[in-house]
Motif scaffolding. Structure first.
Motif, PDB file in Angstrom:
ATOM      1  N   VAL A  62      -5.845   7.311   9.212  1.00 51.29           N
ATOM      2  CA  VAL A  62      -4.494   7.141   9.712  1.00 51.29           C
ATOM      3  C   VAL A  62      -3.768   6.420   8.383  1.00 51.29           C
ATOM      4  CG1 VAL A  62      -2.890   6.611  11.243  1.00 51.29           C
ATOM      5  CG2 VAL A  62      -4.957   7.632  12.021  1.00 51.29           C
ATOM      6  N   HIS A  63      -4.479   5.462   7.966  1.00 47.76           N
ATOM      7  CA  HIS A  63      -3.886   4.837   6.956  1.00 47.76           C
ATOM      8  C   HIS A  63      -3.405   5.383   5.690  1.00 47.76           C
ATOM      9  CE1 HIS A  63      -3.593   0.477   8.342  1.00 47.76           C
ATOM     10  NE2 HIS A  63      -4.737   0.761   8.940  1.00 47.76           N
ATOM     11  N   VAL A  64      -4.763   6.220   5.180  1.00 49.16           N
ATOM     12  CA  VAL A  64      -4.564   7.114   3.831  1.00 49.16           C
ATOM     13  C   VAL A  64      -3.309   8.143   4.295  1.00 49.16           C
ATOM     14  CG1 VAL A  64      -5.503   8.910   2.844  1.00 49.16           C
ATOM     15  CG2 VAL A  64      -6.893   6.897   3.333  1.00 49.16           C
ATOM     16  N   LEU A  65      -3.183   8.702   5.448  1.00 52.11           N
ATOM     17  CA  LEU A  65      -2.266   9.741   5.803  1.00 52.11           C
ATOM     18  C   LEU A  65      -0.841   9.114   5.661  1.00 52.11           C
ATOM     19  CD1 LEU A  65      -3.790  11.729   8.647  1.00 52.11           C
ATOM     20  CD2 LEU A  65      -3.465  12.603   6.117  1.00 52.11           C
ATOM     21  N   ALA A  66      -0.777   7.686   6.271  1.00 49.34           N
ATOM     22  CA  ALA A  66       0.381   7.224   6.382  1.00 49.34           C
ATOM     23  C   ALA A  66       0.769   6.824   4.708  1.00 49.34           C
ATOM     24  CB  ALA A  66       0.414   5.911   7.200  1.00 49.34           C
ATOM     25  N   CYS A  67      -0.058   6.378   4.165  1.00 44.99           N
ATOM     26  CA  CYS A  67       0.400   6.157   2.626  1.00 44.99           C
ATOM     27  C   CYS A  67       0.686   7.412   1.699  1.00 44.99           C
ATOM     28  CB  CYS A  67      -1.066   5.674   2.112  1.00 44.99           C
ATOM     29  SG  CYS A  67      -0.831   5.195   0.043  1.00 44.99           S
ATOM     30  N   CYS A  68       0.012   8.558   2.101  1.00 39.21           N
ATOM     31  CA  CYS A  68       0.507   9.809   1.584  1.00 39.21           C
ATOM     32  C   CYS A  68       1.949  10.384   2.180  1.00 39.21           C
ATOM     33  CB  CYS A  68      -0.627  11.002   1.762  1.00 39.21           C
ATOM     34  SG  CYS A  68      -2.168  10.484   1.025  1.00 39.21           S
ATOM     35  N   PHE A  69       2.144   9.990   3.030  1.00 38.11           N
ATOM     36  CA  PHE A  69       3.343  10.736   3.740  1.00 38.11           C
ATOM     37  C   PHE A  69       4.393   9.680   3.106  1.00 38.11           C
ATOM     38  CE2 PHE A  69       6.403   9.945   7.500  1.00 38.11           C
ATOM     39  CZ  PHE A  69       6.976  11.040   6.986  1.00 38.11           C
ATOM     40  N   GLY A  70       4.398   8.332   2.846  1.00 39.92           N
ATOM     41  CA  GLY A  70       5.366   7.596   2.195  1.00 39.92           C
ATOM     42  C   GLY A  70       5.507   7.900   0.584  1.00 39.92           C
ATOM     43  N   GLY A 118       6.200  10.671  -0.605  1.00 41.65           N
ATOM     44  CA  GLY A 118       7.180  11.728  -0.715  1.00 41.65           C
ATOM     45  C   GLY A 118       8.696  11.362  -0.243  1.00 41.65           C
ATOM     46  N   SER A 119       8.877   9.918  -0.225  1.00 40.05           N
ATOM     47  CA  SER A 119      10.048   9.527   0.249  1.00 40.05           C
ATOM     48  C   SER A 119      11.121   9.529  -1.213  1.00 40.05           C
ATOM     49  CB  SER A 119       9.902   7.975   0.718  1.00 40.05           C
ATOM     50  OG  SER A 119       9.163   7.315  -0.236  1.00 40.05           O
ATOM     51  N   TRP A 120      10.473   8.954  -2.179  1.00 38.29           N
ATOM     52  CA  TRP A 120      11.641   8.735  -3.225  1.00 38.29           C
ATOM     53  C   TRP A 120      10.898   9.215  -4.549  1.00 38.29           C
ATOM     54  CZ3 TRP A 120      16.661   7.730  -3.185  1.00 38.29           C
ATOM     55  CH2 TRP A 120      16.958   7.371  -2.183  1.00 38.29           C
ATOM     56  N   VAL A 121       9.851  10.021  -4.410  1.00 38.92           N
ATOM     57  CA  VAL A 121       9.215  10.382  -5.666  1.00 38.92           C
ATOM     58  C   VAL A 121       9.847  11.174  -6.556  1.00 38.92           C
ATOM     59  CG1 VAL A 121       8.001  12.553  -4.574  1.00 38.92           C
ATOM     60  CG2 VAL A 121       6.860  11.176  -6.536  1.00 38.92           C
ATOM     61  N   ALA A 122      10.628  12.142  -6.078  1.00 34.70           N
ATOM     62  CA  ALA A 122      11.421  13.278  -6.804  1.00 34.70           C
ATOM     63  C   ALA A 122      12.501  12.550  -7.766  1.00 34.70           C
ATOM     64  CB  ALA A 122      12.144  14.153  -5.777  1.00 34.70           C
ATOM     65  N   TYR A 142       2.625   2.548   5.293  1.00 34.94           N
ATOM     66  CA  TYR A 142       3.598   3.680   4.717  1.00 34.94           C
ATOM     67  C   TYR A 142       4.476   3.173   3.711  1.00 34.94           C
ATOM     68  CZ  TYR A 142       8.234   5.857   4.900  1.00 34.94           C
ATOM     69  OH  TYR A 142       9.172   6.687   4.635  1.00 34.94           O
ATOM     70  N   PHE A 143       4.678   1.748   3.822  1.00 28.80           N
ATOM     71  CA  PHE A 143       5.485   1.148   2.951  1.00 28.80           C
ATOM     72  C   PHE A 143       4.874   1.245   1.234  1.00 28.80           C
ATOM     73  CE2 PHE A 143       8.316  -0.492   6.189  1.00 28.80           C
ATOM     74  CZ  PHE A 143       9.634   0.259   6.031  1.00 28.80           C
ATOM     75  N   ILE A 144       3.641   0.728   1.460  1.00 29.15           N
ATOM     76  CA  ILE A 144       2.857   0.808   0.275  1.00 29.15           C
ATOM     77  C   ILE A 144       3.007   2.314  -0.416  1.00 29.15           C
ATOM     78  CG2 ILE A 144       0.370   0.784  -0.832  1.00 29.15           C
ATOM     79  CD1 ILE A 144      -0.243  -1.180   1.360  1.00 29.15           C
ATOM     80  N   GLY A 145       2.975   3.199   0.393  1.00 28.76           N
ATOM     81  CA  GLY A 145       3.166   4.777  -0.222  1.00 28.76           C
ATOM     82  C   GLY A 145       4.363   4.863  -0.768  1.00 28.76           C
ATOM     83  N   GLU A 146       5.325   4.308  -0.005  1.00 28.83           N
ATOM     84  CA  GLU A 146       6.956   4.514  -0.370  1.00 28.83           C
ATOM     85  C   GLU A 146       6.933   3.696  -2.150  1.00 28.83           C
ATOM     86  OE1 GLU A 146      10.569   2.931   1.509  1.00 28.83           O
ATOM     87  OE2 GLU A 146      10.189   4.987   2.395  1.00 28.83           O
TER      88      GLU A 146
END
Length: 451
Positions: free
Chosen positions: A5-13, A15-19, A141-145
């Protein structure tokens, strides 16, 4: 299960501002191809401000029709639109159309608007979805963001965009070869991989985010917990770090929390009494918010080409990529070393303004800034952009933390002040760059500056 779940939350984040972050770090290569040239960043700042209509619409829907907006459907939609826009950019980013007798990058602007809508809307949809999971996954999630800005910067560094060299060429004046003139031309070396590949990379990261979101959706609902006590002390810094420019994030989060707090909630932060600030202190804080966001989101990004390109594409490339990495690094620093002193934040704001002033001065002196053609000049301009972004990013984070502890409405006004500053900065610079033509572009090889 917890690690997954930690990995999925990071991967989900991711997509927030990558573009949008990816577009900024790829500009050193794009500006050499599109007809707008050095004026291109000023167009992007205005387009990104227009994209705030996305979170505004979502917020209005939440207010007017509470419970009617299907959050998961919105997330699926925005991520799918982001993937499609990135793929279309890979094929059509350099297509132009004639508008008012001049070629314009219409396709690039339209697709950029869609990407900006995706990223801005993610701020008011991704976080409310994550609030259904236990609190410790929010930080992941914020780490992923944060990585959504850091990874494109690293990839752009590996791409090696914008290297240039001066080569001899000829310019024919007619059929008579004796009148041919020898000229020096700027020839840009091929990067390690093309812009098309980079846009496919952005699409791949958006796909990873979509797959992660789909997987999180499939977990049993027993995994969801109450959103009460959602944001801990660490989460407070993280949420402000990546959501400060979007007041809808805070509004939705606060609306999801029941107003009466339990005793456990009161015991979670017994040492943090709500700070009281005078009217003058609050006025100073909001003034900093407006100025900092106006500088980082409007004024300086509009003239980064004029500030860096006279030193060469390498300087522009490093400035864009490293400045993109400096933002999440500043957030991490604020996470472990939070300093709430208004005096210190004022000093950092002044220091960042000095770096920003130097960048603006070099843009105004374009195409002949100080120390042009020297390694020292290139080093100074790159470091100036990195420290400008880093110091003011830290100020934005800590100001948000202070106002969050002040009150809910204070943080809402903080978001409004941030958006106001960003809008003012973009609105001021666009006519100065594109109408008044106060900033002059040049050519790396043919510009002759006085010694």
């Amino acid at each position: 299960m917890s690690l997954l779940v930690h990995v999925l939350a990071c991967c989900f984040g991711l997509g927030s501002w990558v573009a949008v972050n990816g577009l900024w770090v790829e500009l050193p290569l794009i500006v050499n191809t599109l007809p707008e040239g050095w004026e291109l960043p000023s167009y992007l700042t205005v387009i990104i401000q227009l994209a705030n209509l996305g979170p505004l619409l979502v917020t209005v829907m939440h207010k007017l029709c509470p419970g009617r907006l299907r959050e998961r459907a919105v997330i699926y939609s925005v991520l799918s639109i982001g993937i499609l826009a990135c793929v279309l950019l890979a094929f059509f980013w350099d297509e132009t159309t004639v508008v008012a007798t001049a070629p314009r990058s219409t396709v690039f602007f339209i697709l950029t608007l869609f990407l900006a809508l995706v990223d801005c809307t993610s701020s008011v949809t991704f976080l409310p979805f994550m609030m259904q999971l236990p609190a410790h996954y929010i930080t992941t999630y914020f780490i992923g963001e944060g990585l959504s800005g850091f990874i494109p910067g690293l990839v752009a560094l590996g791409q090696g965009v914008g290297m240039a060299e001066c080569v001899n060429g000829t310019q024919s004046s007619g059929n008579l070869t004796e009148k041919d003139m020898y000229i020096v031309q700027t020839q840009y070396l091929q990067p390690n991989f093309s812009t098309e590949v980079f846009f496919f990379f952005l699409a791949a990261m958006m796909c990873i985010s979509l797959l992660a979101f789909s997987a999180l959706n499939r977990f049993p609902r027993s995994f969801e917990l109450s959103t009460e006590n959602l944001v801990s002390d660490t989460g407070t810094v993280a949420s402000v770090c990546f959501g400060l420019d979007n007041p809808g994030v805070v509004t939705d989060e606060q609306n999801s929390n029941p107003k009466p707090h339990s005793e456990e909630s009161g015991q979670a932060r017994p040492q943090l009494a709500k700070p009281l600030h005078s009217v003058y202190q609050l006025a100073f804080i909001y003034f900093m918010v407006v100025c900092v966001n106006g500088a980082t989101n409007g004024l300086l990004p509009s003239v980064q080409t004029y500030s860096c390109m006279p030193y060469g594409n390498l300087a522009y490339h490093l400035s864009a990529a490293l400045a993109s990495c400096a933002n999440p690094v500043a957030c991490i620093v604020a996470l472990f070393f939070p300093k709430r002193s208004l005096v210190l934040l004022g000093v950092l704001c002044l220091l960042g303004s000095i770096f920003g002033g130097y960048n603006m001065a070099m843009a105004a002196m374009s195409p002949c800034p100080l120390l042009q053609g020297s390694a020292l000049g290139e080093t100074i301009i790159v470091l100036s952009w990195v420290f400008f972004t880093g110091t003011l990013s830290y100020v934005k984070v800590m100001v948000g933390v202070i106002l969050r502890d002040e009150s809910h409405s204070a943080l809402v006004w903080c978001g409004a002040a941030a958006q106001t500053g960003s809008l003012l900065g973009s609105a001021i610079m666009f006519p100065l760059v594109n109408v008044c033509n106060l900033f002059e572009s040049g050519d790396f090889c043919n510009t002759r500056c006085p010694l």
